[in-house]
Design a protein around this motif. Structure first.
Motif, mmCIF file in Angstrom:
data_model
loop_
_atom_site.group_PDB
_atom_site.id
_atom_site.type_symbol
_atom_site.label_atom_id
_atom_site.label_comp_id
_atom_site.label_asym_id
_atom_site.label_seq_id
_atom_site.Cartn_x
_atom_site.Cartn_y
_atom_site.Cartn_z
ATOM 1 N N LYS A 25 0.853 -1.186 0.000
ATOM 2 C CA LYS A 25 0.000 0.000 0.000
ATOM 3 C C LYS A 25 0.892 1.241 0.000
ATOM 4 C CE LYS A 25 -4.121 1.851 2.150
ATOM 5 N NZ LYS A 25 -3.718 3.136 2.743
ATOM 6 N N GLY A 26 0.593 2.131 -0.902
ATOM 7 C CA GLY A 26 1.325 3.401 -0.940
ATOM 8 C C GLY A 26 2.370 3.469 -2.045
ATOM 9 N N LEU A 27 2.688 2.345 -2.679
ATOM 10 C CA LEU A 27 3.699 2.401 -3.741
ATOM 11 C C LEU A 27 3.038 2.564 -5.102
ATOM 12 C CD1 LEU A 27 6.459 -0.237 -2.842
ATOM 13 C CD2 LEU A 27 6.146 2.101 -2.027
ATOM 14 N N THR A 28 3.609 3.462 -5.901
ATOM 15 C CA THR A 28 3.083 3.669 -7.257
ATOM 16 C C THR A 28 3.614 2.564 -8.178
ATOM 17 O OG1 THR A 28 4.966 5.082 -7.720
ATOM 18 C CG2 THR A 28 2.948 6.179 -7.005
ATOM 19 N N LYS A 29 2.965 2.409 -9.336
ATOM 20 C CA LYS A 29 3.361 1.342 -10.264
ATOM 21 C C LYS A 29 4.805 1.474 -10.725
ATOM 22 C CE LYS A 29 -1.203 0.422 -12.111
ATOM 23 N NZ LYS A 29 -2.128 0.543 -13.247
ATOM 24 N N ASP A 30 5.290 2.719 -10.813
ATOM 25 C CA ASP A 30 6.659 2.897 -11.325
ATOM 26 C C ASP A 30 7.714 2.826 -10.219
ATOM 27 O OD1 ASP A 30 5.964 5.226 -10.144
ATOM 28 O OD2 ASP A 30 6.624 6.542 -11.779
ATOM 29 N N ASN A 31 7.291 2.631 -8.982
ATOM 30 C CA ASN A 31 8.264 2.443 -7.896
ATOM 31 C C ASN A 31 8.913 1.072 -8.087
ATOM 32 O OD1 ASN A 31 9.305 1.527 -5.280
ATOM 33 N ND2 ASN A 31 8.393 3.390 -4.485
ATOM 34 N N ASP A 32 10.251 1.033 -8.083
ATOM 35 C CA ASP A 32 10.887 -0.245 -8.425
ATOM 36 C C ASP A 32 10.736 -1.306 -7.336
ATOM 37 O OD1 ASP A 32 12.690 0.722 -6.610
ATOM 38 O OD2 ASP A 32 14.392 0.815 -8.008
ATOM 39 N N SER A 56 7.563 -1.793 -6.129
ATOM 40 C CA SER A 56 6.156 -2.230 -6.201
ATOM 41 C C SER A 56 6.102 -3.584 -6.870
ATOM 42 C CB SER A 56 5.316 -1.212 -6.975
ATOM 43 O OG SER A 56 5.582 -1.318 -8.370
ATOM 44 N N TYR A 57 5.070 -4.335 -6.548
ATOM 45 C CA TYR A 57 4.921 -5.661 -7.159
ATOM 46 C C TYR A 57 4.494 -5.541 -8.621
ATOM 47 C CZ TYR A 57 5.764 -7.753 -2.596
ATOM 48 O OH TYR A 57 6.347 -8.162 -1.416
ATOM 49 N N TYR A 58 3.883 -4.415 -8.965
ATOM 50 C CA TYR A 58 3.562 -4.148 -10.367
ATOM 51 C C TYR A 58 4.870 -4.088 -11.168
ATOM 52 C CZ TYR A 58 1.528 -1.864 -14.462
ATOM 53 O OH TYR A 58 1.143 -1.566 -15.737
ATOM 54 N N TYR A 59 5.812 -3.337 -10.639
ATOM 55 C CA TYR A 59 7.130 -3.195 -11.298
ATOM 56 C C TYR A 59 7.817 -4.560 -11.378
ATOM 57 C CZ TYR A 59 11.681 -1.134 -12.377
ATOM 58 O OH TYR A 59 12.864 -0.803 -12.980
ATOM 59 N N PHE A 60 7.778 -5.297 -10.275
ATOM 60 C CA PHE A 60 8.407 -6.625 -10.209
ATOM 61 C C PHE A 60 7.874 -7.531 -11.315
ATOM 62 C CE2 PHE A 60 8.375 -11.053 -8.997
ATOM 63 C CZ PHE A 60 9.508 -11.290 -8.243
ATOM 64 N N MET A 61 6.551 -7.571 -11.450
ATOM 65 C CA MET A 61 5.964 -8.497 -12.434
ATOM 66 C C MET A 61 6.348 -8.103 -13.855
ATOM 67 S SD MET A 61 4.676 -10.868 -10.681
ATOM 68 C CE MET A 61 4.320 -11.777 -12.173
ATOM 69 N N ASN A 62 6.363 -6.800 -14.107
ATOM 70 C CA ASN A 62 6.788 -6.356 -15.448
ATOM 71 C C ASN A 62 8.226 -6.735 -15.704
ATOM 72 O OD1 ASN A 62 4.660 -5.147 -16.752
ATOM 73 N ND2 ASN A 62 4.857 -3.297 -15.516
ATOM 74 N N HIS A 63 9.047 -6.495 -14.700
ATOM 75 C CA HIS A 63 10.486 -6.703 -14.828
ATOM 76 C C HIS A 63 10.827 -8.185 -15.006
ATOM 77 C CE1 HIS A 63 14.674 -5.751 -14.253
ATOM 78 N NE2 HIS A 63 14.760 -6.714 -13.355
ATOM 79 N N HIS A 64 10.168 -9.052 -14.241
ATOM 80 C CA HIS A 64 10.543 -10.475 -14.260
ATOM 81 C C HIS A 64 9.754 -11.328 -15.240
ATOM 82 C CE1 HIS A 64 13.463 -10.258 -11.058
ATOM 83 N NE2 HIS A 64 12.628 -9.512 -10.360
ATOM 84 N N LEU A 65 8.570 -10.858 -15.628
ATOM 85 C CA LEU A 65 7.770 -11.720 -16.517
ATOM 86 C C LEU A 65 7.049 -10.966 -17.641
ATOM 87 C CD1 LEU A 65 6.758 -14.634 -17.023
ATOM 88 C CD2 LEU A 65 4.795 -14.114 -15.552
ATOM 89 N N PRO A 74 -3.481 -5.611 -7.185
ATOM 90 C CA PRO A 74 -4.154 -4.558 -6.408
ATOM 91 C C PRO A 74 -3.450 -3.216 -6.633
ATOM 92 C CG PRO A 74 -3.798 -6.511 -5.045
ATOM 93 C CD PRO A 74 -3.053 -6.741 -6.331
ATOM 94 N N ASP A 75 -4.238 -2.142 -6.611
ATOM 95 C CA ASP A 75 -3.694 -0.802 -6.849
ATOM 96 C C ASP A 75 -3.155 -0.240 -5.529
ATOM 97 O OD1 ASP A 75 -3.150 1.816 -7.384
ATOM 98 O OD2 ASP A 75 -5.178 2.341 -8.046
ATOM 99 N N GLY A 76 -1.839 -0.217 -5.410
ATOM 100 C CA GLY A 76 -1.195 0.235 -4.179
ATOM 101 C C GLY A 76 -1.492 1.684 -3.839
ATOM 102 N N THR A 77 -1.919 2.461 -4.831
ATOM 103 C CA THR A 77 -2.149 3.890 -4.585
ATOM 104 C C THR A 77 -3.604 4.190 -4.223
ATOM 105 O OG1 THR A 77 -2.624 4.357 -6.906
ATOM 106 C CG2 THR A 77 -0.324 4.508 -6.217
#
Ligand code: F6R
Length: 241
Positions: free
Chosen positions: A70-77, A79-88, A102-105
């Motif tokens: 909670k509180g991390l934006t998608k472009d924060n490295d 964030s799990y959003y960033y992780f999933m893009n980066h790894h898969l 889930p939307d952390g923001t």
């Protein structure tokens, strides 16, 4: 429960990728429930390799991640959003519109949890859920508690989890204190669960999870009640079993 004891992290990753690949091949429009953290990174690498070799097509695959800080934006490295893009996601032909985290923001935590649960329901539920194991027995961010949470909710992270996850941040102070996570009920509704565990530091909690009493004090112990769990754990993690 089907338990596969494999030699090491690499073997765990290869086996997990094979199970996930079989799911995609047999149901190309399947819903994958995905995890982050160190454990599934090798699995995602193997899946990317299979995609590059032409063995896998992600074009119809849909995904729902377990959790997000909670509180991390998608472009924060971190964030799990960033992780999933980066790894898969950025390495395969998945339709990003079909990926869900889930939307952390989100400001209204209750509304975001309800929305996320609706998304999973509207996808028809999760066909295959990938899980890692926290040192305190957490799955997703379902921390030890006096009850099992049924649905997606917002949690306060425990000191043990903050301590374990600080390795990814500049300092422990930078680790978010809250996260959105699928509930235990959400996880248990997945048709199949692939539970990945690696390393001697997980041996004690893995033993409790697989063979101890089923209790919300060890959230992963609930998996003993799921009808289709594939445990893929390496020798170090299985040392106490
Ligand atoms: C991550 C997640 C967590 C991790 C667990 C283990 O999406 O839901 O439950 O699976 O904290 O983390 P690692 O793999 O880093 O040991």
């Amino acid at each position: 429960m089907k338990i596969y004891k494999v030699k090491n992290y690499d073997e765990m990753s290869k086996k997990a990728a094979s199970v996930i690949a079989a799911q995609i091949v047999t149901k190309p429009d399947c819903v994958l429930g995905l995890a982050t953290g160190s454990t599934p990174i090798g699995t995602y690498e193997c899946l990317v390799e299979k995609y590059r070799n032409g063995e896998l097509d992600f074009s119809e695959v849909k995904t729902a991640n377990l959790d997000e800080y909670k509180g991390l934006t998608k472009d924060n490295d971190q964030s799990y959003y960033y992780f999933m893009n980066h790894h898969l996601f950025s390495h395969v032909n998945i339709d990003m519109a079909q990926t869900n985290i889930p939307d952390g923001t989100a400001q209204d935590a209750a509304a975001e949890c309800a929305r996320y649960e609706d998304v999973i329901r509207s996808l028809g539920g999760v066909d295959l859920q990938v899980l890692g194991l926290g040192h305190d027995g957490h799955i997703g961010f379902n921390e030890p508690d006096d009850h099992f949470a049924a649905e997606t909710h917002c949690v306060d992270l425990t000191e043990m989890t903050i301590e374990a996850n600080k390795r990814f941040f500049a300092s422990a102070d930078d680790v978010p204190r809250q996260a959105f996570t699928m509930g235990i009920g959400t996880i248990m509704r997945a048709r199949r669960i692939v539970f990945l565990v690696s390393g001697s530091d997980k041996a004690e909690i893995l033993k409790k999870s697989l063979y101890g009493p089923v209790t919300p004090a060890v959230p992963a112990s609930i998996l003993q009640f799921h009808p289709d769990v594939v445990v893929i754990a390496d020798e170090a993690a299985m040392a106490g079993c």
